[in-house]
Design a protein around this motif. Structure first.
Motif, PDB file in Angstrom:
ATOM      1  N   PRO A  61       0.730  -1.070   0.067  1.00 19.55           N
ATOM      2  CA  PRO A  61       0.250  -0.351   0.293  1.00 19.55           C
ATOM      3  C   PRO A  61       0.702   1.449  -0.326  1.00 19.55           C
ATOM      4  O   PRO A  61       1.764   1.088   0.563  1.00 19.55           O
ATOM      5  CB  PRO A  61      -0.867  -0.020   1.147  1.00 19.55           C
ATOM      6  N   GLU A  62       0.365   2.659  -0.815  1.00 13.40           N
ATOM      7  CA  GLU A  62       1.194   3.610  -1.256  1.00 13.40           C
ATOM      8  C   GLU A  62       1.961   4.072   0.627  1.00 13.40           C
ATOM      9  O   GLU A  62       2.893   4.254   0.573  1.00 13.40           O
ATOM     10  CB  GLU A  62       0.367   4.529  -1.463  1.00 13.40           C
ATOM     11  N   ASN A  63       1.096   4.360   1.400  1.00 14.99           N
ATOM     12  CA  ASN A  63       1.834   4.257   3.229  1.00 14.99           C
ATOM     13  C   ASN A  63       2.702   3.872   3.351  1.00 14.99           C
ATOM     14  O   ASN A  63       4.112   3.878   3.957  1.00 14.99           O
ATOM     15  CB  ASN A  63       0.437   4.860   3.986  1.00 14.99           C
ATOM     16  N   GLU A  64       2.816   2.540   2.960  1.00 14.57           N
ATOM     17  CA  GLU A  64       4.310   1.633   3.415  1.00 14.57           C
ATOM     18  C   GLU A  64       4.957   1.564   3.295  1.00 14.57           C
ATOM     19  O   GLU A  64       6.232   1.342   2.935  1.00 14.57           O
ATOM     20  CB  GLU A  64       3.235   0.079   3.206  1.00 14.57           C
ATOM     21  N   ARG A  65       4.833   2.142   1.510  1.00 12.77           N
ATOM     22  CA  ARG A  65       5.749   2.086   0.552  1.00 12.77           C
ATOM     23  C   ARG A  65       6.163   3.171   0.892  1.00 12.77           C
ATOM     24  O   ARG A  65       7.685   2.924   0.965  1.00 12.77           O
ATOM     25  CB  ARG A  65       5.264   1.825  -0.513  1.00 12.77           C
ATOM     26  N   ILE A  66       6.024   3.716   1.075  1.00 15.03           N
ATOM     27  CA  ILE A  66       6.153   5.625   1.321  1.00 15.03           C
ATOM     28  C   ILE A  66       7.387   5.202   3.052  1.00 15.03           C
ATOM     29  O   ILE A  66       8.498   6.159   2.868  1.00 15.03           O
ATOM     30  CB  ILE A  66       6.077   6.515   1.577  1.00 15.03           C
ATOM     31  N   ALA A  67       6.852   4.796   4.181  1.00 14.29           N
ATOM     32  CA  ALA A  67       7.535   4.385   4.930  1.00 14.29           C
ATOM     33  C   ALA A  67       8.807   3.188   4.695  1.00 14.29           C
ATOM     34  O   ALA A  67       9.726   3.894   6.125  1.00 14.29           O
ATOM     35  CB  ALA A  67       6.196   4.244   6.316  1.00 14.29           C
ATOM     36  N   TYR A  68       8.438   2.915   3.943  1.00 13.88           N
ATOM     37  CA  TYR A  68       9.829   1.808   4.153  1.00 13.88           C
ATOM     38  C   TYR A  68      10.581   2.412   3.452  1.00 13.88           C
ATOM     39  O   TYR A  68      11.945   2.228   3.282  1.00 13.88           O
ATOM     40  CB  TYR A  68       8.050   0.807   3.244  1.00 13.88           C
ATOM     41  N   PHE A  69      10.867   3.610   2.395  1.00 12.77           N
ATOM     42  CA  PHE A  69      11.730   4.044   1.881  1.00 12.77           C
ATOM     43  C   PHE A  69      12.160   5.566   2.482  1.00 12.77           C
ATOM     44  O   PHE A  69      13.765   5.179   2.609  1.00 12.77           O
ATOM     45  CB  PHE A  69      11.070   4.940   0.371  1.00 12.77           C
ATOM     46  N   LYS A  70      11.637   6.443   3.600  1.00 13.62           N
ATOM     47  CA  LYS A  70      11.954   6.150   4.681  1.00 13.62           C
ATOM     48  C   LYS A  70      12.991   5.578   5.594  1.00 13.62           C
ATOM     49  O   LYS A  70      13.893   6.401   5.898  1.00 13.62           O
ATOM     50  CB  LYS A  70      10.825   7.100   5.518  1.00 13.62           C
ATOM     51  N   GLU A  71      12.343   4.132   6.104  1.00 17.49           N
ATOM     52  CA  GLU A  71      13.157   3.504   7.074  1.00 17.49           C
ATOM     53  C   GLU A  71      14.548   3.217   6.305  1.00 17.49           C
ATOM     54  O   GLU A  71      15.549   2.788   7.206  1.00 17.49           O
ATOM     55  CB  GLU A  71      12.650   2.638   7.530  1.00 17.49           C
ATOM     56  N   MET A  72      14.113   3.097   4.971  1.00 20.97           N
ATOM     57  CA  MET A  72      15.498   2.562   4.259  1.00 20.97           C
ATOM     58  C   MET A  72      16.631   4.026   4.694  1.00 20.97           C
ATOM     59  O   MET A  72      17.877   3.645   4.514  1.00 20.97           O
ATOM     60  CB  MET A  72      15.306   2.569   2.549  1.00 20.97           C
TER      61      MET A  72
END
Length: 155
Positions: A61-72
């Motif tokens: 989901p878009e919100n998880e994808r964005i959060a995953y990038f931020k965590e990276m």
């Protein structure tokens, strides 16, 4: 989205986080976990594993994808602050394990293959025990590497 699988090594790790050693588990983010990779010739090499089993970024989901990038990015900042590599290589492949995971490879001036993809060197290590030992051994103990990363992530 692909369902979690009993055969997926990352799903198994995620299901048993309490059993992972401090040497292996560097950090738990809300949408991912950071694992210390085996190839510590690349000092600080980590694997960022998504908590949700998916084979492709577009399956999150878009919100998880964005959060995953931020965590990276947070993990990358920690690697840079702790070890000062000349460059970080980011790889998201999933050819062998179809569960989203980023490889963050710090690259250093002493690396004789600094201009080549890491995977060429790792392929040699799969066939040569001496090369495997060289690439798995870093200048610091794994516990120390993990602690330095955790110190940066708590700032």
């Amino acid at each position: 989205m692909v369902m979690p699988s009993a055969e997926c090594p990352f799903c198994l790790k995620l299901a048993h986080l309490d059993s992972l050693s401090r040497e292996e588990l560097v950090w738990q983010f809300p949408h991912s976990i950071a694992l210390l990779g085996p190839w510590q010739y690349y000092l600080g090499y980590c694997i960022l594993v998504a908590r949700r089993h998916a084979g492709e970024l577009n399956q999150l989901p878009e919100n998880e994808r964005i959060a995953y990038f931020k965590e990276m990015c947070l993990l990358a900042q920690a690697i840079e602050a702790a070890f000062h590599p000349r460059k970080l290589n980011y790889e998201l492949l999933g050819n062998q394990v179809p569960h989203l995971h980023w490889h963050l490879f710090p690259r250093y001036d002493h690396d004789p293959d600094v201009l080549k993809p890491v995977w060429l060197t790792l392929d040699r290590a799969e066939r040569n025990e001496t090369e495997r030992q060289r690439l798995q051994t870093g200048p610091l103990e794994r516990v120390e590497i993990g602690q330095r990363l955790r110190n940066q992530l708590t700032l």
